[in-house]
Design a protein around this motif. Structure first.
Motif, PDB file in Angstrom:
ATOM      1  N   GLN A  27       2.043  14.796  -8.497  1.00  0.00           N
ATOM      2  CA  GLN A  27       3.071  15.843  -8.427  1.00  0.00           C
ATOM      3  C   GLN A  27       3.974  15.857  -9.658  1.00  0.00           C
ATOM      4  O   GLN A  27       4.900  16.673  -9.737  1.00  0.00           O
ATOM      5  CB  GLN A  27       3.923  15.652  -7.173  1.00  0.00           C
ATOM      6  N   SER A  28       3.703  14.953 -10.595  1.00  0.00           N
ATOM      7  CA  SER A  28       4.525  14.821 -11.802  1.00  0.00           C
ATOM      8  C   SER A  28       6.002  14.664 -11.466  1.00  0.00           C
ATOM      9  O   SER A  28       6.870  15.272 -12.090  1.00  0.00           O
ATOM     10  CB  SER A  28       4.330  16.049 -12.714  1.00  0.00           C
ATOM     11  N   ALA A  29       6.276  13.806 -10.480  1.00  0.00           N
ATOM     12  CA  ALA A  29       7.648  13.569 -10.016  1.00  0.00           C
ATOM     13  C   ALA A  29       8.160  12.282 -10.652  1.00  0.00           C
ATOM     14  O   ALA A  29       7.992  11.185 -10.107  1.00  0.00           O
ATOM     15  CB  ALA A  29       7.678  13.482  -8.491  1.00  0.00           C
ATOM     16  N   GLU A  30       8.782  12.415 -11.812  1.00  0.00           N
ATOM     17  CA  GLU A  30       9.189  11.239 -12.575  1.00  0.00           C
ATOM     18  C   GLU A  30      10.250  10.413 -11.850  1.00  0.00           C
ATOM     19  O   GLU A  30      10.228   9.175 -11.914  1.00  0.00           O
ATOM     20  CB  GLU A  30       9.715  11.665 -13.954  1.00  0.00           C
ATOM     21  N   ASP A  31      11.165  11.054 -11.153  1.00  0.00           N
ATOM     22  CA  ASP A  31      12.196  10.315 -10.417  1.00  0.00           C
ATOM     23  C   ASP A  31      11.558   9.416  -9.357  1.00  0.00           C
ATOM     24  O   ASP A  31      11.995   8.272  -9.149  1.00  0.00           O
ATOM     25  CB  ASP A  31      13.180  11.281  -9.746  1.00  0.00           C
ATOM     26  N   ASP A  32      10.523   9.929  -8.683  1.00  0.00           N
ATOM     27  CA  ASP A  32       9.823   9.127  -7.670  1.00  0.00           C
ATOM     28  C   ASP A  32       9.098   7.949  -8.313  1.00  0.00           C
ATOM     29  O   ASP A  32       9.036   6.854  -7.736  1.00  0.00           O
ATOM     30  CB  ASP A  32       8.819   9.995  -6.906  1.00  0.00           C
ATOM     31  N   GLN A  65      -1.414  11.321 -14.552  1.00  0.00           N
ATOM     32  CA  GLN A  65      -0.889  12.685 -14.756  1.00  0.00           C
ATOM     33  C   GLN A  65      -1.908  13.555 -15.489  1.00  0.00           C
ATOM     34  O   GLN A  65      -2.101  14.715 -15.157  1.00  0.00           O
ATOM     35  CB  GLN A  65       0.409  12.619 -15.541  1.00  0.00           C
ATOM     36  N   ARG A  66      -2.545  12.989 -16.509  1.00  0.00           N
ATOM     37  CA  ARG A  66      -3.510  13.758 -17.302  1.00  0.00           C
ATOM     38  C   ARG A  66      -4.758  14.120 -16.493  1.00  0.00           C
ATOM     39  O   ARG A  66      -5.510  15.026 -16.872  1.00  0.00           O
ATOM     40  CB  ARG A  66      -3.933  12.941 -18.533  1.00  0.00           C
ATOM     41  N   ALA A  67      -4.966  13.386 -15.393  1.00  0.00           N
ATOM     42  CA  ALA A  67      -6.153  13.657 -14.561  1.00  0.00           C
ATOM     43  C   ALA A  67      -5.941  14.804 -13.600  1.00  0.00           C
ATOM     44  O   ALA A  67      -6.878  15.220 -12.914  1.00  0.00           O
ATOM     45  CB  ALA A  67      -6.535  12.393 -13.789  1.00  0.00           C
ATOM     46  N   ARG A  68      -4.722  15.351 -13.557  1.00  0.00           N
ATOM     47  CA  ARG A  68      -4.464  16.461 -12.635  1.00  0.00           C
ATOM     48  C   ARG A  68      -5.257  17.698 -13.039  1.00  0.00           C
ATOM     49  O   ARG A  68      -5.471  17.975 -14.211  1.00  0.00           O
ATOM     50  CB  ARG A  68      -2.969  16.801 -12.635  1.00  0.00           C
ATOM     51  N   ALA A  69      -5.679  18.445 -12.024  1.00  0.00           N
ATOM     52  CA  ALA A  69      -6.470  19.645 -12.282  1.00  0.00           C
ATOM     53  C   ALA A  69      -5.624  20.767 -12.860  1.00  0.00           C
ATOM     54  O   ALA A  69      -6.128  21.694 -13.488  1.00  0.00           O
ATOM     55  CB  ALA A  69      -7.135  20.111 -10.986  1.00  0.00           C
ATOM     56  N   ARG A  87       0.830  -1.210   0.000  1.00  0.00           N
ATOM     57  CA  ARG A  87       0.000   0.000   0.000  1.00  0.00           C
ATOM     58  C   ARG A  87       0.863   1.258   0.000  1.00  0.00           C
ATOM     59  O   ARG A  87       0.516   2.266  -0.629  1.00  0.00           O
ATOM     60  CB  ARG A  87      -0.951   0.007   1.199  1.00  0.00           C
ATOM     61  N   ASP A  88       2.018   1.193   0.673  1.00  0.00           N
ATOM     62  CA  ASP A  88       2.920   2.344   0.647  1.00  0.00           C
ATOM     63  C   ASP A  88       3.444   2.599  -0.760  1.00  0.00           C
ATOM     64  O   ASP A  88       3.581   3.755  -1.189  1.00  0.00           O
ATOM     65  CB  ASP A  88       4.089   2.108   1.612  1.00  0.00           C
ATOM     66  N   LEU A  89       3.727   1.517  -1.525  1.00  0.00           N
ATOM     67  CA  LEU A  89       4.168   1.670  -2.908  1.00  0.00           C
ATOM     68  C   LEU A  89       3.072   2.315  -3.761  1.00  0.00           C
ATOM     69  O   LEU A  89       3.345   3.188  -4.595  1.00  0.00           O
ATOM     70  CB  LEU A  89       4.548   0.309  -3.494  1.00  0.00           C
ATOM     71  N   VAL A  90       1.830   1.891  -3.563  1.00  0.00           N
ATOM     72  CA  VAL A  90       0.704   2.471  -4.313  1.00  0.00           C
ATOM     73  C   VAL A  90       0.550   3.949  -3.972  1.00  0.00           C
ATOM     74  O   VAL A  90       0.346   4.791  -4.851  1.00  0.00           O
ATOM     75  CB  VAL A  90      -0.592   1.706  -4.008  1.00  0.00           C
ATOM     76  N   ARG A  91       0.653   4.259  -2.701  1.00  0.00           N
ATOM     77  CA  ARG A  91       0.545   5.651  -2.261  1.00  0.00           C
ATOM     78  C   ARG A  91       1.615   6.528  -2.931  1.00  0.00           C
ATOM     79  O   ARG A  91       1.331   7.609  -3.446  1.00  0.00           O
ATOM     80  CB  ARG A  91       0.704   5.687  -0.741  1.00  0.00           C
ATOM     81  N   ARG A  92       2.843   6.038  -2.937  1.00  0.00           N
ATOM     82  CA  ARG A  92       3.942   6.786  -3.566  1.00  0.00           C
ATOM     83  C   ARG A  92       3.731   6.909  -5.074  1.00  0.00           C
ATOM     84  O   ARG A  92       4.056   7.942  -5.679  1.00  0.00           O
ATOM     85  CB  ARG A  92       5.265   6.088  -3.264  1.00  0.00           C
ATOM     86  N   PHE A  93       3.192   5.861  -5.685  1.00  0.00           N
ATOM     87  CA  PHE A  93       2.917   5.864  -7.122  1.00  0.00           C
ATOM     88  C   PHE A  93       1.907   6.961  -7.464  1.00  0.00           C
ATOM     89  O   PHE A  93       2.100   7.744  -8.398  1.00  0.00           O
ATOM     90  CB  PHE A  93       2.382   4.485  -7.523  1.00  0.00           C
ATOM     91  N   LEU A  94       0.833   7.031  -6.682  1.00  0.00           N
ATOM     92  CA  LEU A  94      -0.191   8.040  -6.924  1.00  0.00           C
ATOM     93  C   LEU A  94       0.346   9.454  -6.718  1.00  0.00           C
ATOM     94  O   LEU A  94       0.096  10.355  -7.520  1.00  0.00           O
ATOM     95  CB  LEU A  94      -1.388   7.805  -5.999  1.00  0.00           C
ATOM     96  N   VAL A  95       1.099   9.642  -5.636  1.00  0.00           N
ATOM     97  CA  VAL A  95       1.657  10.968  -5.348  1.00  0.00           C
ATOM     98  C   VAL A  95       2.636  11.393  -6.440  1.00  0.00           C
ATOM     99  O   VAL A  95       2.662  12.554  -6.853  1.00  0.00           O
ATOM    100  CB  VAL A  95       2.337  10.982  -3.965  1.00  0.00           C
ATOM    101  N   SER A  96       3.442  10.452  -6.930  1.00  0.00           N
ATOM    102  CA  SER A  96       4.414  10.801  -7.978  1.00  0.00           C
ATOM    103  C   SER A  96       3.701  11.280  -9.238  1.00  0.00           C
ATOM    104  O   SER A  96       4.186  12.173  -9.944  1.00  0.00           O
ATOM    105  CB  SER A  96       5.314   9.604  -8.302  1.00  0.00           C
ATOM    106  N   ALA A  97       2.522  10.698  -9.529  1.00  0.00           N
ATOM    107  CA  ALA A  97       1.756  11.130 -10.702  1.00  0.00           C
ATOM    108  C   ALA A  97       1.103  12.485 -10.459  1.00  0.00           C
ATOM    109  O   ALA A  97       1.140  13.372 -11.321  1.00  0.00           O
ATOM    110  CB  ALA A  97       0.695  10.086 -11.050  1.00  0.00           C
ATOM    111  N   ALA A 150       3.272   2.221 -16.811  1.00  0.00           N
ATOM    112  CA  ALA A 150       3.579   3.475 -17.506  1.00  0.00           C
ATOM    113  C   ALA A 150       2.306   4.090 -18.083  1.00  0.00           C
ATOM    114  O   ALA A 150       2.087   5.312 -17.991  1.00  0.00           O
ATOM    115  CB  ALA A 150       4.596   3.220 -18.615  1.00  0.00           C
ATOM    116  N   ASP A 151       1.443   3.252 -18.661  1.00  0.00           N
ATOM    117  CA  ASP A 151       0.186   3.755 -19.216  1.00  0.00           C
ATOM    118  C   ASP A 151      -0.718   4.305 -18.113  1.00  0.00           C
ATOM    119  O   ASP A 151      -1.338   5.373 -18.262  1.00  0.00           O
ATOM    120  CB  ASP A 151      -0.519   2.620 -19.962  1.00  0.00           C
ATOM    121  N   LEU A 152      -0.767   3.606 -16.984  1.00  0.00           N
ATOM    122  CA  LEU A 152      -1.582   4.056 -15.861  1.00  0.00           C
ATOM    123  C   LEU A 152      -1.064   5.384 -15.307  1.00  0.00           C
ATOM    124  O   LEU A 152      -1.845   6.310 -15.039  1.00  0.00           O
ATOM    125  CB  LEU A 152      -1.588   2.976 -14.766  1.00  0.00           C
ATOM    126  N   TRP A 153       0.260   5.497 -15.164  1.00  0.00           N
ATOM    127  CA  TRP A 153       0.856   6.718 -14.618  1.00  0.00           C
ATOM    128  C   TRP A 153       0.606   7.911 -15.552  1.00  0.00           C
ATOM    129  O   TRP A 153       0.313   9.013 -15.101  1.00  0.00           O
ATOM    130  CB  TRP A 153       2.356   6.512 -14.417  1.00  0.00           C
TER     131      TRP A 153
END
Length: 361
Positions: A256-261, A356-360, A244-254, A349-352
């Motif tokens: 925040q558009s943080a590609e390194d994360d 990203q495109r869903a950001r306001a 769940r921590d990995l999923v949380r980080r995945f969502l936040v990286s998208a 990659a497709d999901l991420w």
């Protein structure tokens, strides 16, 4: 344990009672229903009741037949499910692996109960062999097939031949989350026993009776009620929390558009994670998306990740409601693509990208 101990499912239990009381058991029963409905437990209790030495509509849990069935050591009870890679050997070794893995699945020990993706023709052949003998210690031989939708085409056709001309005194119990993946000819030869989804309160009560603390039981019940996540996966503490921590980080990286994360998450997830781990990752992504939609609809009390409410609000604000629905569609497509062995990094990659495109902004 007994059928009476299975949470809810009164309609299914009444049907079983009618079969047993009238001594008119179908030769093939297909147990279906959503994740977390209790299909595996009910199916084992049904198998016990069929051969219980004490007359009645339920297993007594005390006779030698019931005790042996509980440990899957009854000579007239044969279990089948996808075996973990590398666990096949001689017939006796295969039967031992099947018994051990099935016991882990039924008990909810998800850390140990890793299975393969398919039930092979060889496993069906072994079941045919075992079911062809006359019953010894009880009236019936019972073949219990977990994850029945995992049968390869050749194996499914072999099973069909048994169902068309079943050996005397034999009963087959098939269990499936996705019965639409079974051959139509197999479906037509089974009496379906459908289990309804457990309510949130039933899920919570069941977990609390098993000794799970209230906070974890509430989280597990909510996630199980939300869709594809099993409650037993949630109570598997460290492993679930890590994923769940990995999923949380995945969502936040998208968001925040943080590609390194994003690349760090992929590294921690593993270059090519096993299917079960990736399924769990996508299931949790789906649960979070559902929660974000609920927050946007002013229904925060209904979220599944109840311990994440503080974080969910700013995430929901950062995303466009109309585009969350598109991300959910991509998630469903990714889940289906797993069966076609699409590379995990392409799916993520497709999901991420769509997250990203869903950001306001």
């Amino acid at each position: 344990m007994s059928l009476a101990s299975v949470t809810g499912q009164e309609r299914a239990k009444a049907q079983i009672d009618a079969w047993l009381s009238a001594d008119r058991l179908p030769h093939a029963i297909l147990v279906t229903g959503p994740l977390g409905a209790g299909k595996r437990r009910l199916s084992l209790e049904l198998a016990k009741a069929i051969n219980c030495r004490t007359p009645g509509p339920d297993a007594c849990d005390e006779c030698s037949s019931c005790r042996k069935a509980d440990t899957l050591t009854h000579p007239n009870l044969h279990v089948l499910l996808p075996l973990p890679t590398g666990s096949r050997g001689s017939d006796s070794e295969t039967m031992s692996s099947l018994r051990e893995t099935a016991l882990e699945q039924i008990s909810g020990n998800t850390t140990a109960s890793r299975t393969g993706t398919n039930i092979s023709k060889e496993s069906i052949r072994l079941l045919q062999k075992e079911m062809s003998f006359a019953p010894t210690e009880a009236p019936h031989r019972v073949g219990l097939i977990l994850q029945a939708e995992s049968m390869l085409a050749a194996g499914a056709n072999s099973l069909l031949k048994i169902l068309e001309e079943p050996p005397g005194q034999s009963i087959f119990i098939l269990v499936s989350d996705t019965p639409d993946r079974l051959l139509p000819t197999i479906l037509s030869r089974c009496q379906r026993l459908h289990l309804r989804p457990l309510s949130l309160s039933e899920q919570r009560e069941q977990l609390q009776r098993a000794g799970i603390d209230d906070e974890r039981a509430d989280l597990a019940a909510r996630l199980a009620a939300s869709g594809r996540i099993r409650a037993e996966d949630v109570i598997d503490g460290d492993q679930f929390d890590e994923l769940r921590d990995l999923v949380r980080r995945f969502l936040v990286s998208a968001i925040q558009s943080a590609e390194d994360d994003y690349w760090k998450v992929l590294e921690d997830l593993g270059g090519r994670p096993d299917r079960q781990r990736l399924e769990g990752f996508l299931q949790l992504c789906s649960a979070y998306l559902r929660d974000l939609f609920l927050v946007q609809q002013q229904q925060a009390d209904a979220v599944a990740n109840i311990d994440e409410q503080e974080a969910l609000q700013p995430w929901a604000t950062a995303m466009l409601p109309a585009r969350i629905e598109r991300v959910a569609q991509v998630l469903d497509q990714a889940y289906e693509s797993l069966s076609r062995n699409v590379h995990p990094q392409l799916l993520l990659a497709d999901l991420w990208y769509h997250l990203q495109r869903a950001r306001a902004a």
